[in-house]
Motif scaffolding. Structure first.
Motif, PDB file in Angstrom:
ATOM      1  N   THR A 133      13.648  67.652  38.747  1.00 58.12           N
ATOM      2  CA  THR A 133      13.109  68.725  37.918  1.00 58.12           C
ATOM      3  C   THR A 133      13.152  70.064  38.646  1.00 58.12           C
ATOM      4  O   THR A 133      13.538  71.092  38.071  1.00 58.12           O
ATOM      5  CB  THR A 133      11.661  68.403  37.513  1.00 58.12           C
ATOM      6  N   GLY A 134      12.738  70.088  39.900  1.00 59.79           N
ATOM      7  CA  GLY A 134      12.712  71.336  40.654  1.00 59.79           C
ATOM      8  C   GLY A 134      14.092  71.951  40.797  1.00 59.79           C
ATOM      9  O   GLY A 134      14.250  73.172  40.684  1.00 59.79           O
ATOM     10  N   GLU A 135      15.107  71.112  41.072  1.00 60.17           N
ATOM     11  CA  GLU A 135      16.474  71.619  41.177  1.00 60.17           C
ATOM     12  C   GLU A 135      16.930  72.220  39.849  1.00 60.17           C
ATOM     13  O   GLU A 135      17.510  73.309  39.806  1.00 60.17           O
ATOM     14  CB  GLU A 135      17.417  70.482  41.579  1.00 60.17           C
ATOM     15  N   LEU A 136      16.650  71.513  38.771  1.00 55.21           N
ATOM     16  CA  LEU A 136      17.082  71.971  37.452  1.00 55.21           C
ATOM     17  C   LEU A 136      16.438  73.309  37.109  1.00 55.21           C
ATOM     18  O   LEU A 136      17.119  74.242  36.664  1.00 55.21           O
ATOM     19  CB  LEU A 136      16.743  70.907  36.411  1.00 55.21           C
ATOM     20  N   LEU A 137      15.141  73.425  37.305  1.00 57.94           N
ATOM     21  CA  LEU A 137      14.448  74.655  36.939  1.00 57.94           C
ATOM     22  C   LEU A 137      14.878  75.827  37.819  1.00 57.94           C
ATOM     23  O   LEU A 137      14.951  76.968  37.352  1.00 57.94           O
ATOM     24  CB  LEU A 137      12.942  74.445  37.005  1.00 57.94           C
ATOM     25  N   ALA A 138      15.183  75.565  39.087  1.00 57.97           N
ATOM     26  CA  ALA A 138      15.675  76.641  39.958  1.00 57.97           C
ATOM     27  C   ALA A 138      17.017  77.158  39.467  1.00 57.97           C
ATOM     28  O   ALA A 138      17.266  78.377  39.480  1.00 57.97           O
ATOM     29  CB  ALA A 138      15.796  76.135  41.393  1.00 57.97           C
ATOM     30  N   LEU A 139      17.896  76.265  39.024  1.00 60.87           N
ATOM     31  CA  LEU A 139      19.189  76.703  38.496  1.00 60.87           C
ATOM     32  C   LEU A 139      19.026  77.427  37.163  1.00 60.87           C
ATOM     33  O   LEU A 139      19.757  78.381  36.871  1.00 60.87           O
ATOM     34  CB  LEU A 139      20.129  75.503  38.365  1.00 60.87           C
ATOM     35  N   PHE A 140      18.052  76.996  36.358  1.00 56.96           N
ATOM     36  CA  PHE A 140      17.782  77.711  35.112  1.00 56.96           C
ATOM     37  C   PHE A 140      17.312  79.133  35.403  1.00 56.96           C
ATOM     38  O   PHE A 140      17.782  80.103  34.778  1.00 56.96           O
ATOM     39  CB  PHE A 140      16.732  76.957  34.296  1.00 56.96           C
ATOM     40  N   GLU A 141      16.398  79.282  36.342  1.00 60.21           N
ATOM     41  CA  GLU A 141      15.914  80.618  36.690  1.00 60.21           C
ATOM     42  C   GLU A 141      17.022  81.484  37.278  1.00 60.21           C
ATOM     43  O   GLU A 141      16.965  82.717  37.203  1.00 60.21           O
ATOM     44  CB  GLU A 141      14.739  80.520  37.662  1.00 60.21           C
ATOM     45  N   LEU A 187       9.587  71.439  31.869  1.00 59.04           N
ATOM     46  CA  LEU A 187      10.927  71.315  31.300  1.00 59.04           C
ATOM     47  C   LEU A 187      10.967  71.815  29.863  1.00 59.04           C
ATOM     48  O   LEU A 187      11.851  72.582  29.477  1.00 59.04           O
ATOM     49  CB  LEU A 187      11.405  69.860  31.370  1.00 59.04           C
ATOM     50  N   THR A 188       9.998  71.394  29.041  1.00 56.77           N
ATOM     51  CA  THR A 188      10.014  71.816  27.646  1.00 56.77           C
ATOM     52  C   THR A 188       9.684  73.300  27.507  1.00 56.77           C
ATOM     53  O   THR A 188      10.188  73.972  26.600  1.00 56.77           O
ATOM     54  CB  THR A 188       9.052  70.966  26.798  1.00 56.77           C
ATOM     55  N   ALA A 189       8.883  73.831  28.410  1.00 58.94           N
ATOM     56  CA  ALA A 189       8.620  75.275  28.395  1.00 58.94           C
ATOM     57  C   ALA A 189       9.907  76.051  28.668  1.00 58.94           C
ATOM     58  O   ALA A 189      10.165  77.088  28.045  1.00 58.94           O
ATOM     59  CB  ALA A 189       7.556  75.626  29.429  1.00 58.94           C
ATOM     60  N   ALA A 190      10.729  75.537  29.576  1.00 55.70           N
ATOM     61  CA  ALA A 190      12.021  76.180  29.842  1.00 55.70           C
ATOM     62  C   ALA A 190      12.939  76.058  28.627  1.00 55.70           C
ATOM     63  O   ALA A 190      13.674  76.996  28.294  1.00 55.70           O
ATOM     64  CB  ALA A 190      12.671  75.561  31.073  1.00 55.70           C
TER      65      ALA A 190
END
Length: 382
Positions: A81-89, A110-113
């Motif tokens: 999750t942390g890797e995914l959200l960092a790439l999203f940001e 995840l759903t907030a993103a």
């Protein structure tokens, strides 16, 4: 200004001969090798009529992922999750989480993103996780695409029977806030089988476990649009077999000593070159004359074969570990230990965790430092 060694090297960007002047230890990306491997797998995927969803666990770097997308990738796979959200940001919007989660806080993140524009795909292996993602997606006012996670021999997560997959797919399809998108079936045990024919046989076993699941889903009116899996070691077999719709290869753009013995295409020749390297310097010599470098297990992940050492493009030996911060150069017979101050480029035992040790990767083209890219998801093992 960038922190650490990248800050010291920033002023060298674009200068002739700057590759040889870099402060160390520095993680390198050889741009020409990287681009060759990137284009080669993208072309193979196009010729096969299948998709690529490269796995970012190998590099954790938005700039690399952006180039994979530009080469035609359907999206980017992430392990955590942390890797995914960092790439999203960092600007990536088409991301898939390839492992189930158990934390409602992470699900909500995840759903907030997704509510902010992330085109999110997740995997589930149990009914309560379907319900958790559905409730979170509804609360966030968004929709999330979901794959049924299938275990075809890895023995980690996922269902093994068609009836289990059908039950999960039905639950996803009827859960408000979720969209049933297909299945994931990662044959991880196949990837590092060295011999090509043995690897083909292992891949066939994995496919034999997946096939009845796919048959059962189609019979239930739940034919999967996405069948995701595969990797660097099995990509050609997966393209040939045509059971998957997309391949999650990751290491191909970097490569490491763990993959070096794998006869990827059955030709006995390497398919992807070593684009990830660690540059180290000789800081002194031991009492018996061995060169000691400034790169140890804090610069290299050590869960793989030892790095090979190059000086001025010539392979001179291997690295043995002399501590967290230091390495010991084991030169080949007839080769003198390099002197203090010599800069040595080394392959890596395992690319994924090596990237996780560095904040930045230095992009070199020929003898010039071209750019320094941040590794945004480095250290985010959550």
């Amino acid at each position: 200004m960038k922190r650490g060694v990248a800050g010291l090297n920033e002023t060298l960007i674009g200068l002739p001969g700057s590759r040889a002047q870099l402060e160390t230890p520095a993680l390198l990306l050889d741009a020409e090798r990287f681009e060759t491997s990137l284009d080669r797998l993208a072309q193979l995927a196009r010729l096969s009529g299948m998709g690529l969803r490269p796995h970012a666990k190998s590099h954790k770097c938005a700039a690399i992922a952006e180039r994979q997308m530009a080469a035609g990738a359907l999206g980017i796979a992430c392990a955590k999750t942390g890797e995914l959200l960092a790439l999203f940001e960092a600007g990536l919007t088409k991301l898939m989480l390839t492992a189930p989660v158990s934390s409602r806080l992470k699900i909500d993140r995840l759903t907030a993103a997704a509510a902010r524009g992330l085109e999110l795909i997740v995997v589930v292996d149990r009914l309560e996780l379907v319900a958790a993602f559905g409730a979170s997606a509804r609360a966030a006012g968004t929709h999330v695409a979901v794959l049924v996670d299938c275990d075809t021999g890895l023995g980690r997560t996922g269902v093994t029977a068609a009836e289990e997959a059908v039950a999960l797919a039905r639950a996803i399809a009827t859960e408000a806030g979720l969209v049933y998108a297909g299945v994931q079936a990662y044959a991880g045990k196949v990837q590092h089988v060295f011999d090509h024919q043995e690897r083909r046989a292992a891949n066939h076993l994995a496919n034999a476990a997946l096939t009845p699941i796919l048959v059962g889903l189609r019979a239930a009116g739940l034919a999967p649009e996405i069948v995701s899996g595969g990797g660097t070691g099995s990509h050609l077999l997966d393209f040939e077999d045509g059971i998957l719709t997309e391949v999650q290869a990751g290491s191909y753009v970097l490569m490491d000593e763990g993959y070096r013995p794998v006869d990827v295409h059955g030709t006995g020749e390497p398919v992807f070159d070593f684009a990830m390297l660690v540059l180290v310097s000789v800081i002194g010599h031991s009492a018996n004359g061995e060169a000691i470098t400034d790169g140890g297990s804090k610069s290299f992940a050590v869960d793989g074969p030892p790095p090979r050492v190059y000086r001025d493009g010539v392979e001179i030996g291997t690295i043995a570990w002399a501590g967290d911060e230091f390495g010991r150069v084991k030169t080949y017979d007839g080769i003198a230990p390099p002197p203090a101050g010599a800069r040595l480029e080394c392959t890596v035992p395992h690319c994924d965790p090596t990237a996780n040790l560095h904040d930045f990767i230095h992009v070199v083209r020929g003898e010039r430092l071209e750019a320094i890219w941040p590794i945004e998801a480095r250290g985010l093992s959550d």
